[in-house]
Scaffold this motif. Structure first.
Motif, mmCIF file in Angstrom:
data_model
loop_
_atom_site.group_PDB
_atom_site.id
_atom_site.type_symbol
_atom_site.label_atom_id
_atom_site.label_comp_id
_atom_site.label_asym_id
_atom_site.label_seq_id
_atom_site.Cartn_x
_atom_site.Cartn_y
_atom_site.Cartn_z
ATOM 1 N N MET A 53 -55.800 -28.564 4.725
ATOM 2 C CA MET A 53 -54.649 -27.785 5.179
ATOM 3 C C MET A 53 -55.049 -26.480 5.862
ATOM 4 O O MET A 53 -54.524 -26.146 6.918
ATOM 5 C CB MET A 53 -53.694 -27.519 4.020
ATOM 6 C CG MET A 53 -52.785 -28.702 3.785
ATOM 7 S SD MET A 53 -51.708 -28.545 2.359
ATOM 8 C CE MET A 53 -51.140 -26.875 2.544
ATOM 9 N N ASP A 63 -49.612 -34.305 -1.966
ATOM 10 C CA ASP A 63 -50.831 -34.690 -2.664
ATOM 11 C C ASP A 63 -51.211 -33.557 -3.617
ATOM 12 O O ASP A 63 -51.550 -33.768 -4.787
ATOM 13 C CB ASP A 63 -51.967 -34.945 -1.648
ATOM 14 C CG ASP A 63 -52.713 -36.236 -1.940
ATOM 15 O OD1 ASP A 63 -53.280 -36.324 -3.036
ATOM 16 O OD2 ASP A 63 -52.727 -37.140 -1.091
ATOM 17 N N GLY A 114 -45.715 -43.074 3.889
ATOM 18 C CA GLY A 114 -45.068 -41.790 3.648
ATOM 19 C C GLY A 114 -44.036 -41.424 4.704
ATOM 20 O O GLY A 114 -43.318 -40.441 4.563
ATOM 21 N N ALA A 125 -51.381 -44.641 3.919
ATOM 22 C CA ALA A 125 -50.717 -43.500 3.285
ATOM 23 C C ALA A 125 -49.758 -42.848 4.279
ATOM 24 O O ALA A 125 -48.631 -42.478 3.936
ATOM 25 C CB ALA A 125 -51.756 -42.484 2.799
ATOM 26 N N HIS A 174 -56.912 -46.939 4.807
ATOM 27 C CA HIS A 174 -56.286 -46.255 3.677
ATOM 28 C C HIS A 174 -55.431 -45.076 4.170
ATOM 29 O O HIS A 174 -54.294 -44.890 3.771
ATOM 30 C CB HIS A 174 -57.387 -45.765 2.725
ATOM 31 C CG HIS A 174 -56.900 -45.006 1.523
ATOM 32 N ND1 HIS A 174 -56.904 -45.546 0.266
ATOM 33 C CD2 HIS A 174 -56.394 -43.766 1.392
ATOM 34 C CE1 HIS A 174 -56.431 -44.652 -0.597
ATOM 35 N NE2 HIS A 174 -56.110 -43.559 0.067
ATOM 36 N N ARG A 175 -56.042 -44.282 5.065
ATOM 37 C CA ARG A 175 -55.322 -43.110 5.589
ATOM 38 C C ARG A 175 -54.089 -43.541 6.387
ATOM 39 O O ARG A 175 -53.025 -42.960 6.300
ATOM 40 C CB ARG A 175 -56.269 -42.277 6.472
ATOM 41 C CG ARG A 175 -55.718 -40.945 6.898
ATOM 42 C CD ARG A 175 -56.006 -39.826 5.902
ATOM 43 N NE ARG A 175 -55.334 -39.889 4.627
ATOM 44 C CZ ARG A 175 -54.102 -39.469 4.339
ATOM 45 N NH1 ARG A 175 -53.364 -38.963 5.190
ATOM 46 N NH2 ARG A 175 -53.586 -39.572 3.151
ATOM 47 N N MET A 201 -52.960 -40.614 -1.496
ATOM 48 C CA MET A 201 -51.955 -41.577 -1.027
ATOM 49 C C MET A 201 -50.576 -40.957 -0.813
ATOM 50 O O MET A 201 -49.641 -41.649 -0.431
ATOM 51 C CB MET A 201 -51.801 -42.719 -2.052
ATOM 52 C CG MET A 201 -52.863 -43.805 -1.984
ATOM 53 S SD MET A 201 -53.035 -44.547 -0.346
ATOM 54 C CE MET A 201 -51.574 -45.590 -0.283
ATOM 55 N N ALA A 202 -50.427 -39.646 -1.063
ATOM 56 C CA ALA A 202 -49.098 -39.039 -1.019
ATOM 57 C C ALA A 202 -48.565 -38.982 0.417
ATOM 58 O O ALA A 202 -49.334 -39.061 1.362
ATOM 59 C CB ALA A 202 -49.159 -37.640 -1.624
ATOM 60 N N PRO A 203 -47.238 -38.865 0.557
ATOM 61 C CA PRO A 203 -46.620 -38.884 1.889
ATOM 62 C C PRO A 203 -47.048 -37.732 2.791
ATOM 63 O O PRO A 203 -46.969 -37.831 4.000
ATOM 64 C CB PRO A 203 -45.126 -38.769 1.616
ATOM 65 C CG PRO A 203 -44.947 -39.060 0.176
ATOM 66 C CD PRO A 203 -46.240 -38.789 -0.522
ATOM 67 N N GLU A 204 -47.450 -36.622 2.216
ATOM 68 C CA GLU A 204 -48.006 -35.538 3.030
ATOM 69 C C GLU A 204 -48.973 -34.734 2.168
ATOM 70 O O GLU A 204 -48.944 -34.828 0.943
ATOM 71 C CB GLU A 204 -46.900 -34.661 3.632
ATOM 72 C CG GLU A 204 -45.927 -34.124 2.608
ATOM 73 C CD GLU A 204 -44.683 -33.475 3.228
ATOM 74 O OE1 GLU A 204 -44.339 -33.801 4.373
ATOM 75 O OE2 GLU A 204 -44.077 -32.643 2.552
ATOM 76 N N LEU A 205 -49.816 -33.964 2.840
ATOM 77 C CA LEU A 205 -50.864 -33.220 2.120
ATOM 78 C C LEU A 205 -50.276 -32.313 1.049
ATOM 79 O O LEU A 205 -50.814 -32.212 -0.052
ATOM 80 C CB LEU A 205 -51.636 -32.340 3.101
ATOM 81 C CG LEU A 205 -52.753 -33.018 3.872
ATOM 82 C CD1 LEU A 205 -53.389 -32.018 4.833
ATOM 83 C CD2 LEU A 205 -53.802 -33.552 2.899
ATOM 84 N N ARG A 240 -41.094 -38.365 4.747
ATOM 85 C CA ARG A 240 -41.067 -37.215 5.665
ATOM 86 C C ARG A 240 -39.771 -37.210 6.462
ATOM 87 O O ARG A 240 -39.166 -36.153 6.699
ATOM 88 C CB ARG A 240 -42.295 -37.249 6.585
ATOM 89 C CG ARG A 240 -43.624 -37.127 5.826
ATOM 90 C CD ARG A 240 -44.826 -36.942 6.759
ATOM 91 N NE ARG A 240 -45.046 -38.053 7.670
ATOM 92 C CZ ARG A 240 -45.766 -39.144 7.375
ATOM 93 N NH1 ARG A 240 -46.322 -39.270 6.186
ATOM 94 N NH2 ARG A 240 -45.919 -40.111 8.274
ATOM 95 N N ARG A 291 -50.842 -30.199 13.610
ATOM 96 C CA ARG A 291 -51.455 -31.073 12.617
ATOM 97 C C ARG A 291 -51.097 -32.530 12.915
ATOM 98 O O ARG A 291 -51.950 -33.409 12.863
ATOM 99 C CB ARG A 291 -50.949 -30.703 11.215
ATOM 100 C CG ARG A 291 -51.787 -31.323 10.101
ATOM 101 C CD ARG A 291 -51.012 -31.560 8.812
ATOM 102 N NE ARG A 291 -50.640 -30.334 8.123
ATOM 103 C CZ ARG A 291 -50.091 -30.318 6.900
ATOM 104 N NH1 ARG A 291 -49.905 -31.439 6.237
ATOM 105 N NH2 ARG A 291 -49.745 -29.190 6.340
#
Ligand SMILES: [Fe+2]
Ligand SMILES: [Fe+2]
Lengths: 330, 256
Positions: free
Chosen positions: A95, B42, A307, A303, A299-300, B35-39, A311, A108
């Motif tokens: 982040m 997580d 997700g 996710a 994997h990324r 694996m979370a929807p956003e950082l 969002r 990002r």
């Protein structure tokens, strides 16, 4: 919306070079002062930084996977807590770094898209699998250890936001390195099976860790320019040597062997000479054919895709609330 | 304080129930890593997992001390079999998706907060101390779950239907939270435990209001699965324990 720097260059006619701006940029670099987001900077400087910071941010995020692989199986509650906190730190590093990249005019979301499309890289080290608990130790000791070696000079990088992000990151990395060393120390001095596990992990992670410093200096095309801009302070080989010199005595304390029969002290320089790195393997993994390249990206991507609805829900809810507040105000 | 002496083995078992709730939920949340929807999520889910794991470690350590048979937190976490865990069934339910995870967090953290607030006044100073520290953490967990319940329930049509499904699937497991038994009743008389039966109304009001605002309907269910407090779990639980305990168990007597 911001375009990527490269795209901006393409869509706009090149401005006539403003020598006063360039002189002031060069003077700032020469005086060892920081370039800040609003300062003028050459496009190539911006492009280099975006590429490097994005790759760094992606590495933090992809790097969560090999260690995340052991969270549910950690062998004690204390180790579980430390590992969770460590993987969480890496998310935090990602982040800060994406935020640092955003100061250069890329979002990002754009960077994540480029990662998932395979157009930006992350550190190849994370394309190796974590096959035993001892890998948590080897990653902390060697991978975080190499990362620190690379990152400490970056705290003096000429680009202010990147340098400041690195100060925060480095503080946490030293805890990561220590916990890895402790894991290995405990295993090495534990049962026979634990010692064997530790040695096996070091055998597998040693060479890939040396590759983390990048190709040898004579094959590193960007090094000279990056050093002139004070983004980089030391060459790949210099950092690699420093890393080896630090690891050898630590391996002795661990009572573990480094898997290099050519490793020996060079008395006159006080440096440890090491055997030849398999640069073919490095290139292979970089190109996408390492043991876990596909898995890490899949994997990324999963996710990210899984997700998406979350969002979208958060955005829709925020928009509803904003509309409701407007109505109240009206 | 009670006139009758409280049995330490009762308190040990009670601490184990609370500790198992926290441990098992932490383990489930740990599955979300990377694996979370956003950082940001997580990080948030890991924060919650770390709080719960911290609570579990205190509670299991306390249980081990009270038992007096020398079991530490790790022996209790990794050495017990499926039938010796006393967590409620709700916390062992699989993550499924983010909506299920948030629904589970909402239902459980609301219960846990309602329980831990009065537990700060427990006649057992060990439990009271652990509860006092945990209350602040759990208040944050509930807040996090409420915010996401609203976003998911009142977000898009897709998120709404997922959130509604999750609440419907998990709702039956909430009845068990408020069941009392002889152990809890004995300890409640002694001022050591909080009788969960008394928490049901305020829990229901809070959950009802939150779900109402989230436009999610509270389901009516006749099915009331239960058994966790007696060590009777769902099938998924054994798989989860196998994963959690395998490494520790394959090296008997080793330190880590
Ligand atoms: Fe990091
Ligand atoms: Fe790290």
């Amino acid at each position: 919306m911001y375009g990527l720097p490269e795209e901006r260059n393409r869509s706009q006619p090149a401005e006539p070079e403003d020598t006063a701006l360039r002189d002031s940029f060069e003077a700032t670099i020469a005086a060892d002062e920081r370039i800040e987001p609003r300062d003028w900077m050459p496009d190539e400087y911006r492009t280099t930084l975006v590429r490097q910071i994005a790759q760094h941010a992606h590495s933090e995020i992809i790097g969560m996977q090999p260690e995340g692989n052991w969270i549910t199986r950690a062998p004690s509650l204390q180790r579980k807590a430390i590992l969770m906190a460590k993987v969480q730190d890496e998310a935090g590093h990602g982040m800060y770094l994406y935020s640092a990249a955003e100061t250069l005019g890329v979002s990002r979301d754009q960077l994540v898209e480029l990662l998932l499309a395979g157009k930006q890289k992350y550190s190849s080290i994370f394309n190796y699998p974590t096959l035993s608990w001892a890998d948590m130790g080897a990653i902390g000791w060697l991978v975080d250890g190499a990362a620190i070696m690379n990152q400490i000079p970056l705290t003096r990088c000429s680009y202010g936001p990147y340098a400041r992000a690195m100060v925060r990151v480095c503080k946490e990395e030293s805890f990561h390195q220590r916990q890895g060393f402790e894991i290995l120390h405990t295993l090495s001095h534990g049962t026979g099976a634990q010692h064997e596990m530790a040695q096996d992990a070091v055998n597998r992670w040693w060479w890939p860790s040396l590759m983390m410093f990048g190709p040898p200096d004579d094959e590193s095309p960007h090094t000279a320019q990056s050093m002139a801009w004070k983004i980089k302070r030391f060459t790949n080989d210099e950092l690699r040597q420093r890393f080896v010199d630090i690891c050898v005595p630590q391996a002795a304390v661990l009572e573990l062997t480094l898997p290099d029969p050519d490793l020996r002290l060079d008395e006159p320089t006080g440096n440890y000479r090491y055997g030849e790195i398999d640069w073919e393997e490095f290139k292979r993994v970089l190109k996408g054919d390492g043991p876990c390249n596909r898995q890490r990206l899949e994997h990324r991507t999963r996710a990210h895709e899984e997700g998406r609805w979350v969002r979208e829900a958060a955005a829709a809810y925020a928009a509803k609330r904003a509309r409701a507040e407007e109505r109240l105000a009206a | 304080m009670s006139a009758t002496a409280t049995s330490t083995s009762d308190v040990a078992l009670y601490a184990l129930r609370l500790g198992d709730d926290a441990l098992i939920l932490a383990q489930r949340l740990g599955e979300w890593s990377s694996m979370a929807p956003e950082l940001e999520e997580d990080i948030a889910l890991t924060n919650i997992a770390l709080d719960l794991l911290g609570q579990a470690r205190f509670l299991l350590t306390l249980a081990g001390e009270l038992e007096g048979s020398g079991r530490d937190e790790d022996e209790l976490a990794f050495g017990r079999g499926e039938r010796e865990f006393y967590n409620c069934l709700l916390v062992e339910q699989p993550n499924v998706d983010f909506a299920h995870t948030i629904a589970r967090q909402l239902l459980f953290s609301t219960y846990q907060l309602a329980l831990y607030e009065p537990l700060t006044g427990s006649a057992d100073s060990g439990l009271a101390g652990i509860a006092a520290k945990a209350v602040k953490e759990v208040a944050y967990h509930r807040d996090h779950a409420v915010k996401w319940s609203l976003r998911l329930g009142d977000g898009t049509a897709a998120s709404h239907s997922r959130m509604q499904d999750a609440i419907e699937r998990l709702w039956p497991y909430t009845h068990e939270l408020f069941e009392s038994d002889e152990l809890v009743e004995r300890l409640a008389v002694g001022g050591v435990a909080v009788n969960p039966a008394g928490l049901c109304d305020s829990w229901g009001q809070f959950i009802g209001a939150t779900l109402g605002e989230a436009t999610v309907t509270v389901p009516e269910t006749s099915w009331r699965p239960s058994g966790g407090r007696r060590g009777e779990h769902t099938e998924a639980f054994g798989h989860m324990l196998a994963e959690m305990q395998w490494l520790h168990r394959s090296h008997p007597g080793a330190s880590w």
